[in-house]
Design a protein around this motif. Structure first.
Motif, PDB file in Angstrom:
ATOM      1  N   LYS A  42     -19.240 154.853  35.011  1.00 33.95           N
ATOM      2  CA  LYS A  42     -18.043 154.777  34.171  1.00 33.95           C
ATOM      3  C   LYS A  42     -18.247 153.850  32.973  1.00 33.95           C
ATOM      4  O   LYS A  42     -17.725 154.109  31.892  1.00 33.95           O
ATOM      5  CB  LYS A  42     -16.852 154.306  35.009  1.00 33.95           C
ATOM      6  N   LEU A  43     -19.011 152.764  33.163  1.00 34.45           N
ATOM      7  CA  LEU A  43     -19.246 151.835  32.060  1.00 34.45           C
ATOM      8  C   LEU A  43     -20.174 152.428  30.996  1.00 34.45           C
ATOM      9  O   LEU A  43     -20.177 151.968  29.857  1.00 34.45           O
ATOM     10  CB  LEU A  43     -19.818 150.519  32.592  1.00 34.45           C
ATOM     11  N   LEU A  50     -24.082 153.533  23.002  1.00 37.82           N
ATOM     12  CA  LEU A  50     -25.136 153.992  23.917  1.00 37.82           C
ATOM     13  C   LEU A  50     -25.473 155.461  23.662  1.00 37.82           C
ATOM     14  O   LEU A  50     -25.938 156.170  24.544  1.00 37.82           O
ATOM     15  CB  LEU A  50     -24.716 153.786  25.380  1.00 37.82           C
ATOM     16  N   ASN A  51     -25.213 155.922  22.453  1.00 36.37           N
ATOM     17  CA  ASN A  51     -25.525 157.295  22.020  1.00 36.37           C
ATOM     18  C   ASN A  51     -24.814 158.358  22.846  1.00 36.37           C
ATOM     19  O   ASN A  51     -25.337 159.448  23.048  1.00 36.37           O
ATOM     20  CB  ASN A  51     -27.042 157.530  22.041  1.00 36.37           C
ATOM     21  N   ASN A  52     -23.612 158.029  23.327  1.00 31.70           N
ATOM     22  CA  ASN A  52     -22.805 158.962  24.123  1.00 31.70           C
ATOM     23  C   ASN A  52     -23.564 159.535  25.320  1.00 31.70           C
ATOM     24  O   ASN A  52     -23.334 160.670  25.733  1.00 31.70           O
ATOM     25  CB  ASN A  52     -22.242 160.088  23.253  1.00 31.70           C
ATOM     26  N   ILE A  53     -24.467 158.754  25.864  1.00 27.12           N
ATOM     27  CA  ILE A  53     -25.238 159.158  27.043  1.00 27.12           C
ATOM     28  C   ILE A  53     -24.336 159.155  28.263  1.00 27.12           C
ATOM     29  O   ILE A  53     -23.414 158.348  28.354  1.00 27.12           O
ATOM     30  CB  ILE A  53     -26.420 158.170  27.250  1.00 27.12           C
ATOM     31  N   THR A  54     -24.607 160.021  29.176  1.00 25.53           N
ATOM     32  CA  THR A  54     -23.959 159.972  30.480  1.00 25.53           C
ATOM     33  C   THR A  54     -25.029 159.749  31.533  1.00 25.53           C
ATOM     34  O   THR A  54     -26.198 160.082  31.326  1.00 25.53           O
ATOM     35  CB  THR A  54     -23.204 161.279  30.802  1.00 25.53           C
ATOM     36  N   ALA A  55     -24.628 159.161  32.628  1.00 29.29           N
ATOM     37  CA  ALA A  55     -25.525 158.967  33.765  1.00 29.29           C
ATOM     38  C   ALA A  55     -24.675 159.112  35.018  1.00 29.29           C
ATOM     39  O   ALA A  55     -23.800 158.280  35.276  1.00 29.29           O
ATOM     40  CB  ALA A  55     -26.202 157.610  33.711  1.00 29.29           C
ATOM     41  N   SER A  56     -24.907 160.172  35.753  1.00 35.47           N
ATOM     42  CA  SER A  56     -24.132 160.398  36.969  1.00 35.47           C
ATOM     43  C   SER A  56     -24.511 159.358  38.021  1.00 35.47           C
ATOM     44  O   SER A  56     -25.569 158.715  37.944  1.00 35.47           O
ATOM     45  CB  SER A  56     -24.392 161.804  37.511  1.00 35.47           C
ATOM     46  N   ARG A  75     -31.127 157.037  28.385  1.00 36.21           N
ATOM     47  CA  ARG A  75     -30.472 156.957  29.697  1.00 36.21           C
ATOM     48  C   ARG A  75     -30.852 155.648  30.398  1.00 36.21           C
ATOM     49  O   ARG A  75     -30.011 154.938  30.941  1.00 36.21           O
ATOM     50  CB  ARG A  75     -30.836 158.169  30.550  1.00 36.21           C
ATOM     51  N   VAL A  76     -32.135 155.323  30.380  1.00 38.63           N
ATOM     52  CA  VAL A  76     -32.607 154.074  30.988  1.00 38.63           C
ATOM     53  C   VAL A  76     -31.988 152.889  30.249  1.00 38.63           C
ATOM     54  O   VAL A  76     -31.501 151.930  30.868  1.00 38.63           O
ATOM     55  CB  VAL A  76     -34.148 153.982  30.953  1.00 38.63           C
ATOM     56  N   ASN A  77     -31.989 152.952  28.930  1.00 40.56           N
ATOM     57  CA  ASN A  77     -31.422 151.878  28.122  1.00 40.56           C
ATOM     58  C   ASN A  77     -29.942 151.674  28.429  1.00 40.56           C
ATOM     59  O   ASN A  77     -29.472 150.536  28.490  1.00 40.56           O
ATOM     60  CB  ASN A  77     -31.627 152.176  26.636  1.00 40.56           C
ATOM     61  N   ALA A  78     -29.206 152.755  28.632  1.00 46.41           N
ATOM     62  CA  ALA A  78     -27.777 152.647  28.946  1.00 46.41           C
ATOM     63  C   ALA A  78     -27.565 151.929  30.278  1.00 46.41           C
ATOM     64  O   ALA A  78     -26.692 151.063  30.393  1.00 46.41           O
ATOM     65  CB  ALA A  78     -27.144 154.042  28.983  1.00 46.41           C
TER      66      ALA A  78
END
Length: 151
Positions: A42-43, A50-56, A75-78
């Motif tokens: 969620k964060l 964060l470049n509008n990245i998602t990570a489930s 993704r890793v950076n986010a």
């Protein structure tokens, strides 16, 4: 209470660049207080910085267990950024207090991620199963004809 993601054993994740990357990223996870996967996800969600990245939740779990090394640095950076924010660590500050190196926390994780990514073997190719050869026994439908009606 959130379930803590355990560090994989050396049988599950042998020594090498991927394990080194996972161990390092998990330092930040622990420093952040081992947040719930849902909270991390969620964060990250919808942040332009964060470049509008998602990570489930599943992606984050797989990264922390060393089951996957994402091919996308963003993704890793986010994930790292969220860990740093929760633990009040400036990702651009030198990471020397952890590894006696003069590189930022972000550069440190990026270097380990690069090494892990380059060390990953290519995914095995899976070919479709080969159909069995036609039978040549008399009456078995060999020769391209079947005893079954066409309907």
């Amino acid at each position: 209470m959130a379930r803590i993601i355990q560090m994989p054993s050396k049988d599950e994740l042998p020594e090498g660049p991927t394990r080194t990357f996972v161990v390092a990223l998990r330092l930040y996870y622990r420093s952040a207080g081992r947040p719930a996967l849902r909270e991390i996800s969620k964060l990250i969600e919808g942040r332009q910085d964060l470049n509008n990245i998602t990570a489930s939740q599943e992606t984050i779990r797989r990264i922390l267990r060393g089951l996957v090394v994402p091919h996308d640095w963003n993704r890793v950076n986010a994930v790292l950024q969220v860990f740093c924010e929760l633990s009040k660590i400036d990702p651009e500050a030198d990471a020397d207090q952890w590894e006696h190196m003069v590189e930022s926390h972000r550069d440190y994780i990026k270097r380990l991620w690069d090494e892990a990514l380059e060390a990953e073997p290519d995914a095995p190719r899976t070919l479709p199963p080969t159909p069995p050869p036609p039978s040549s026994r008399p009456g078995s439908g060999g020769g391209g004809f079947s005893d079954d009606p066409p309907f």
